[in-house]
Design an enzyme around this catalytic site. Structure first.
Site, short mmCIF file in Angstrom:
data_model
loop_
_atom_site.label_atom_id
_atom_site.label_comp_id
_atom_site.label_asym_id
_atom_site.label_seq_id
_atom_site.Cartn_x
_atom_site.Cartn_y
_atom_site.Cartn_z
N LYS A 1 1.14 3.98 -4.94
CA LYS A 1 2.46 4.60 -5.38
C LYS A 1 2.98 5.50 -4.45
O LYS A 1 2.59 6.49 -4.36
CB LYS A 1 2.45 5.10 -6.65
CG LYS A 1 3.90 5.25 -7.27
CD LYS A 1 3.62 5.93 -8.78
CE LYS A 1 5.14 6.21 -9.40
NZ LYS A 1 4.99 6.58 -10.81
N LYS B 1 3.89 0.06 -4.77
CA LYS B 1 5.05 0.27 -5.61
C LYS B 1 5.64 1.60 -4.60
O LYS B 1 5.03 2.39 -4.25
CB LYS B 1 4.75 0.95 -6.91
CG LYS B 1 6.20 1.43 -7.53
CD LYS B 1 6.06 1.96 -8.81
CE LYS B 1 7.12 2.27 -9.58
NZ LYS B 1 6.90 3.41 -10.83
#
Length: 327
Positions: A195, A248
């Site tokens: 992330k 992400k």
């Protein structure tokens, strides 16, 4: 110049030929629909920076999910928007927290719909960071217990899967132990493994009210310049018990998705995040792009890059277009 013997265009001349040799196939089975849920009744408050997306009270969320279920989208990912926040984000792990209430209601109304819950504190903390803060620093180890408590409370409410998104070191292992010790050994973990500290999260932070009140998240989310580090993060999460790993955001990180899939062969999720969604919506509203074509191209590109699961705010539209055979 020799006459060409190999003519790739032979296999492109009509749609049925193209279908026969198509490599990446997008399906409704690939999609997860993220939703925002808040307190109250009769609430469907539009998110200004995310056209078509609302903050829903539970009763209105259940109405929204009627279409999701009818489209056969397999899973939803609810994010809570609490009434109150505090330093330790206690609303995240409260037994009557907004997500816990929402999970119970969703599972009662739509028992076949998978509910994946985000495990983080940022929506619930008064400072907007993803962990315990002391003297302006986000503390890793004291945060792990709170994340584990959150995961257990979600599983107790009926969550089918938990998804830690905080990027604290060791959180997957802490959550796995807590789930196992509390009788939830069968609840899988989808880890936000790679992330990034991205500018693409802006609209989400408006929707969830989760912007940091000081500083930023660069000390715990990943540097956008790094992909070798992403492989290390993914490996650590797998070692700690992650069942699915996630990259992400998605669009600017297709190379990372591909590397993760090639190196580990694990189920890989890609989160097509709020900023990616909002850019398409804004351009489509101005008539600058063909929304359907560009959305389906993006989602197919994520499949081609190696994503097995795509979390996207476009899920309902994409599911309709797939049902209608419009790709």
């Amino acid at each position: 110049m020799a006459f060409p013997v190999n003519r790739p265009r032979r296999l492109r001349k009509n749609e049925n030929l193209r279908r026969l040799v198509r490599e990446a196939r997008l399906s409704v089975d690939d999609l997860v629909y993220p939703v925002f849920v808040t307190h109250g009744r009769g609430v469907a408050r539009p998110v200004e920076s995310m056209p078509g997306i609302c903050n829903y009270s539970i009763d209105r969320l259940l109405e929204e999910l009627e279409e999701v279920a009818a489209l056969n989208i397999p899973a939803v990912l609810p994010f809570g928007v609490p009434e109150a926040k505090d330093e330790l984000g206690s609303g995240a792990y409260a037994e009557d927290g907004i997500i816990q209430q929402a999970v119970r209601a969703i599972k009662e109304a739509y028992p076949g719909l998978l509910v994946i819950t985000d495990i983080c504190l940022c929506e619930y903390t008064s400072h907007g960071h993803c962990g315990v803060v002391e003297n302006g620093q986000v503390l890793n180890d004291p945060t792990l217990d709170l994340l584990a408590r959150t995961a257990v409370s979600h599983a107790r409410a009926g969550a089918d899967m938990v998804a830690p998104s905080d990027m604290m070191d060791g959180r997957v292992g802490a959550i796995r132990r807590a789930l196992d010790e509390n009788g939830f050994a069968d609840v899988p973990i989808m880890a936000y493994s790679a992330k990034y500290a991205s500018a693409f999260y802006g609209p989400f932070r408006e929707a969830a009210g989760s912007a940091p009140q000081f500083g930023d998240r660069k000390a715990y989310q990943m540097d956008p310049a790094n992909s070798d580090e992403a492989l290390r993060e993914v490996w650590l999460d797998i070692e700690e018990g992650a069942d699915i790993v996630m990259v992400k955001p998605a669009l600017a990180y297709m190379d990372v998705i591909r590397r993760v899939k090639d190196d580990y062969g694990y189920p890989v999720a890609a989160y097509n995040v709020s900023g990616e969604y909002s850019m398409v919506k804004a351009a489509a509203q101005r008539g600058w792009v063909d929304e359907q074509r560009i959305v389906m191209e993006i989602l197919t590109g994520l499949k081609r890059a190696g994503a097995d699961i795509i979390i996207t705010y476009h899920a309902k539209d994409a599911a309709r277009w797939l049902r209608e055979g419009r790709q």
